[in-house]
Design an enzyme around this catalytic site. Sequence first.
Site, PDB file in Angstrom:
ATOM      1  N   HIS A 138       0.835  -1.204   0.000  1.00 34.38           N
ATOM      2  CA  HIS A 138       0.000   0.000   0.000  1.00 34.38           C
ATOM      3  C   HIS A 138       0.873   1.259   0.000  1.00 34.38           C
ATOM      4  CE1 HIS A 138      -3.663   2.304   1.491  1.00 34.38           C
ATOM      5  NE2 HIS A 138      -2.678   3.142   1.787  1.00 34.38           N
ATOM      6  N   GLU A 139       1.877   1.294   0.881  1.00 34.46           N
ATOM      7  CA  GLU A 139       2.730   2.487   0.990  1.00 34.46           C
ATOM      8  C   GLU A 139       3.650   2.633  -0.221  1.00 34.46           C
ATOM      9  OE1 GLU A 139       1.868   4.673   3.040  1.00 34.46           O
ATOM     10  OE2 GLU A 139       0.590   3.366   4.243  1.00 34.46           O
TER      11      GLU A 139
END
Length: 178
Positions: A138-139
């Site tokens: 996600h990051e």
Amino acid sequence: MPMRSLVTLPDPILREVSKPVEQVDTALQELADDMLETMYHAKGIGLAAIQIGIPLRMLVIDVSGNAEDTQKKPLVIINPEILWLSDERNVYKEGCLSIPDYFAEVERPKRLRVRYQNREGKQKEIEADDLLATCLQHEIDHLDGRLFIDYISRIKRDMVIRKFKKRAKEKNTQEAVL
């Protein structure tokens, strides 16, 4: 350690591709501390530098779930590179500090291996699974200008974007009145 303001949808900076960190120095370590403080204050488990308006390939994560300072297990990840993704997949209900109060189920590889530099600039590798693997993906997506809503249906994504554009317009109107 000053807390930073979070950039939220529909700000176009969230779609920018972040640039590699050239040098790990005291200023970058202070930025990492600011990012961690901001993430903890917002009750998040991950934060990319682009989410505070800084387009550098850097992120912080802490999936320990512990609110007490003595129990925190933060990771500072600089210039991450995904080396391997598993074929096995997981589905997690994801949220994002840049898309507040919206959650959606996203399917991603269950495990991965990432090469990165730590806060001292040393080259490291981490193999992660489950929640940590999802959070890393996600990051890292943020660093490439991708958001978790890019993984949901176009109809739902368009609805979310319209909602946040409307919210931003209302906020700007209220600020103009004040």
